[in-house]
Design a protein around this motif. Structure first.
Motif: not given
Ligand code: FDA
Length: 325
Positions: A73-99
């Protein structure tokens, strides 16, 4: 009859070789890597749409897998910025280890949300099944408490609890609340959720009204005509529309990089003509862009969850030129 035909097609497709499933699902999944997702977004940008990006995968079993999602997802942020895309992130908290490890999971999510904030980017917490509803809402509230307001949650209208959740979140966040409202993809038991099509539509429309009245930002995530028609009427009733600023007295500041209080959201490859029609009338429309190595598992799940896709599969087979995102 059509439903039975669709189910039969889905039943056959999930038993087909991986390449065949890949060919069918290329309409709904941007690819297996970030570069493919960027390519799809660049192409769809010409239609005026904006995006939210989902790195496929959930149900992790080790914290190492959580680190994979954090880094990707950090790579996604970089890619959105460097390609000047109008985009944001959708994440699943469980994929980050919440449970698996709440403290570490929260640390991972906070680290991503902070990086997104530095890039003026929004993070949407996708909602999984009812076992994690409380946790997911709590993550969003905790982030806001820490001053990270670039986070919003998805609520599922089929759950009986959702109108109460909207009231509770309004009390805690006021107009800082930022929702995606959807019907909810998980088939929840009847003691906690609506189960008929008409009840789910009515519940969705009630939630949309409550969110609009609360002053929150509302991402209306549906491809269903009764929901879209209701939403357009609900917006009109509140003098909300594509032009100008959000007129609601309780709406707070105009959010940067967002519409005037609302937007429409749709999945990649689903009801493009409807999305383009809304776009042509000036409404902000956002496309959910899933990509990732787990594209196969995601595609099989979608096919099983939504048997109406069977008709689409048949169409792809008979008219292959129609099978593009
Ligand atoms: P409905 O299911 O009646 O669909 C209307 C028509 O759209 C169908 O007849 C079909 O033609 C087409 N369609 C709908 N979904 C399709 C699909 N997956 N593939 C192919 N065609 C499809 N749910 C959840 O529980 N948590 C979440 O975080 C999210 N996030 C999310 C984001 C976005 C942007 C969208 C659009 C949806 C979600 N959802 C979700 C899914 C949502 O809860 C719901 O299951 C689907 O949107 C389907 O409901 P509709 O309102 O679109 O109506």
């Amino acid at each position: 009859m059509v439903g039975l035909f669709s189910r039969m097609i889905v039943g056959m497709t999930v038993r087909m070789p991986k390449w065949f499933v890949g060919w069918v699902s290329r309409r709904y999944v941007a690819g297996s890597d970030l570069e493919s997702a960027v390519k799809v977004m660049k192409r769809l940008s010409t239609e005026g749409a904006c995006f939210t990006i989902d790195v496929l995968g959930e149900d992790i079993s080790t914290m190492n897998e959580a680190i994979y999602f954090l880094e990707e997802y950090k790579r996604v942020i970089e890619a959105i910025s460097s390609n000047s895309l109008d985009a944001n992130l959708s994440i699943k908290p469980t994929a980050f280890g919440l449970l698996l490890n709440r403290k570490e999971g929260m640390k991972n999510i906070e680290s991503l949300v902070k990086m997104a904030a530095e890039h003026n980017m929004f993070v949407r917490l996708d909602m999984e099944d009812h076992r994690v509803t409380d946790d997911t809402i709590q993550v969003m509230l905790d982030m806001h408490k820490k001053g990270l307001k670039n986070v919003g949650v998805v609520l599922q209208a089929r759950l009986f609890r959702t109108l109460d959740d909207i009231e509770d979140i309004e009390r805690k966040l006021g107009s800082d609340a930022d929702y995606r409202i959807c019907k909810g993809i998980y088939l929840e038991p009847s003691d906690i959720a609506h189960t008929t099509r008409i009840d789910i539509i009515n519940a969705t429309n009630k939630c949309i009204d409550a969110m609009l009245d609360s002053g929150a930002y509302v991402g209306i995530a549906s491809h269903d005509y009764p929901v879209i028609t209701h939403s357009l009427e609900a917006l009109k009733k509140r003098s909300m529309g594509p032009e100008g600023i959000d007129p609601r007295a309780n709406s707070g500041d105009q959010r940067h990089n967002k519409g005037p209080g609302y937007e429409f959201q749709m999945l990649l490859g689903v009801r493009g003509p409807l999305r383009r029609k809304l776009q042509s009338k000036g409404h902000r429309t956002r496309i959910y862009i899933p990509y990732g190595e787990k594209w196969y598992e995601y595609s099989i799940r979608r096919l099983k969850e939504n048997p109406t896709i069977g008709a689409q599969v048949a169409k792809s087979f008979l008219m292959p030129w129609t099978n593009r995102p």
